[in-house]
Motif scaffolding. Structure first.
Motif, short mmCIF file in Angstrom:
data_model
loop_
_atom_site.label_atom_id
_atom_site.label_comp_id
_atom_site.label_asym_id
_atom_site.label_seq_id
_atom_site.Cartn_x
_atom_site.Cartn_y
_atom_site.Cartn_z
N PRO A 275 24.62 5.18 38.88
CA PRO A 275 25.58 4.30 39.53
C PRO A 275 24.95 2.98 39.66
O PRO A 275 23.93 2.61 40.10
N GLY A 276 25.83 1.81 39.07
CA GLY A 276 25.39 0.53 39.24
C GLY A 276 24.53 0.20 38.08
O GLY A 276 24.04 -1.14 38.06
N LYS A 277 24.44 1.05 37.08
CA LYS A 277 23.40 0.61 36.16
C LYS A 277 23.82 0.93 34.80
O LYS A 277 25.07 1.62 34.67
N GLU A 278 23.48 0.32 33.77
CA GLU A 278 23.85 0.54 32.15
C GLU A 278 23.26 1.99 31.94
O GLU A 278 22.51 2.82 32.50
N ARG A 279 24.22 2.62 31.08
CA ARG A 279 23.88 3.78 30.31
C ARG A 279 22.54 3.87 29.65
O ARG A 279 22.18 2.64 29.05
N GLU A 280 21.70 4.96 29.87
CA GLU A 280 20.53 4.84 29.14
C GLU A 280 20.21 6.10 28.63
O GLU A 280 20.96 7.23 28.84
N TYR A 281 19.41 5.95 27.34
CA TYR A 281 19.07 7.12 26.66
C TYR A 281 18.11 8.15 27.41
O TYR A 281 17.16 7.72 28.25
N VAL A 282 18.54 9.40 27.15
CA VAL A 282 17.63 10.46 27.82
C VAL A 282 16.76 11.29 26.71
O VAL A 282 15.70 11.29 26.64
N LYS B 190 14.24 14.57 40.08
CA LYS B 190 13.84 13.61 41.00
C LYS B 190 15.30 12.96 41.59
O LYS B 190 16.31 12.88 40.65
N PRO B 191 15.26 12.20 42.64
CA PRO B 191 16.66 11.54 43.08
C PRO B 191 16.97 10.44 42.08
O PRO B 191 18.17 10.26 41.85
N GLU B 192 15.86 9.84 41.39
CA GLU B 192 16.41 9.01 40.39
C GLU B 192 16.95 9.26 39.38
O GLU B 192 17.40 8.73 38.09
N ASP B 193 17.04 10.73 39.10
CA ASP B 193 17.69 11.50 37.89
C ASP B 193 19.29 11.48 38.06
O ASP B 193 19.92 11.95 37.14
N THR B 194 19.76 11.21 39.39
CA THR B 194 21.10 11.17 39.73
C THR B 194 21.92 10.26 38.74
O THR B 194 21.49 9.12 38.58
N ALA B 195 22.99 10.99 38.17
CA ALA B 195 23.57 10.11 36.91
C ALA B 195 24.83 10.93 36.49
O ALA B 195 24.65 12.04 36.65
N VAL B 196 25.68 10.30 35.91
CA VAL B 196 26.62 10.93 34.84
C VAL B 196 25.92 11.25 33.43
O VAL B 196 25.49 10.36 33.12
N TYR B 197 25.89 12.37 33.17
CA TYR B 197 25.19 12.77 31.86
C TYR B 197 26.26 12.97 30.60
O TYR B 197 27.13 13.83 30.92
N TYR B 198 25.97 12.15 29.71
CA TYR B 198 26.65 12.42 28.51
C TYR B 198 26.10 13.18 27.24
O TYR B 198 24.66 12.69 26.99
N GLY C 274 15.62 3.23 17.37
CA GLY C 274 15.68 1.54 16.94
C GLY C 274 17.14 1.25 16.52
O GLY C 274 17.35 0.15 16.52
N VAL C 275 17.91 2.12 16.54
CA VAL C 275 19.45 1.89 16.32
C VAL C 275 20.00 1.81 17.59
O VAL C 275 19.89 2.65 18.48
N ALA C 276 20.97 1.03 17.57
CA ALA C 276 21.91 1.09 18.94
C ALA C 276 22.47 2.37 19.32
O ALA C 276 23.11 2.95 18.46
N ASP C 277 22.17 2.65 20.63
CA ASP C 277 22.72 4.36 20.85
C ASP C 277 22.08 5.28 19.97
O ASP C 277 22.77 6.33 19.86
N TYR C 278 20.75 4.86 19.49
CA TYR C 278 20.37 5.87 18.45
C TYR C 278 21.29 6.35 17.36
O TYR C 278 21.28 7.57 16.89
N GLY C 279 22.46 5.76 17.20
CA GLY C 279 23.47 5.98 16.24
C GLY C 279 24.49 6.89 16.52
O GLY C 279 25.29 7.27 15.90
N MET C 280 24.63 7.42 17.73
CA MET C 280 25.40 8.18 18.37
C MET C 280 26.79 7.61 18.31
O MET C 280 27.11 6.41 18.98
N ASP C 281 27.95 8.29 17.83
CA ASP C 281 29.09 7.67 17.75
C ASP C 281 30.18 8.68 18.17
O ASP C 281 31.38 8.30 17.91
#
Length: 127
Positions: free
Chosen positions: A41-48, A87-95, A108-115
């Motif tokens: 919540p309130g953060k940008e999407r990040e790579y897992v 951990k509580p900081e793992d709370t997120a929507v997972y895609y 090194g590629v934006a979004d690791y190339g996921m399309d």
């Protein structure tokens, strides 16, 4: 219609575990790298983390490395994310996502190339 559908999200306690699933339909992703991302919540999407086409190589972000595991079943067109020591900081929507252009993880590629992307599943970790 090509789709990725996540499932398995829910509420977990800190220190607990959850397993997410990603079901692909409409085409096979057995020759493609796939991965997991999250958005808190309130953060940008990040790579897992991500997995190459064969499942022989995975690559994780530092915050989850050693706690999370990814594997895939190409015969079933499925990918999984095992989350331990939550951990509580793992709370997120997972895609879940797939890279239709590569069988390898493209660091090194934006979004690791996921399309191709799923709509996400919510994971909430309580303290």
């Amino acid at each position: 219609q090509v789709q990725l559908v996540e499932s398995g999200g829910g509420l977990a306690q800190a220190g607990g575990s959850l397993t997410l699933s990603c079901a692909a339909s409409g085409r096979s992703f057995s020759t493609n790298a796939m991965g997991w991302f999250r958005q808190a919540p309130g953060k940008e999407r990040e790579y897992v983390g991500a997995i190459n086409w064969s499942g022989g190589y995975t690559y994780f972000a530092d915050p989850v490395n050693g706690r999370f595991t990814i594997w895939r079943d190409n015969a079933k067109n499925m990918m999984y994310l095992q989350m331990n020591s939550l951990k509580p900081e793992d709370t997120a929507v997972y895609y879940c996502a797939a890279d239709t252009q590569s069988s390898s993880i493209r660091v090194g590629v934006a979004d690791y190339g996921m399309d191709v992307w799923g709509k996400g599943t919510l994971v909430t970790v309580s303290s």
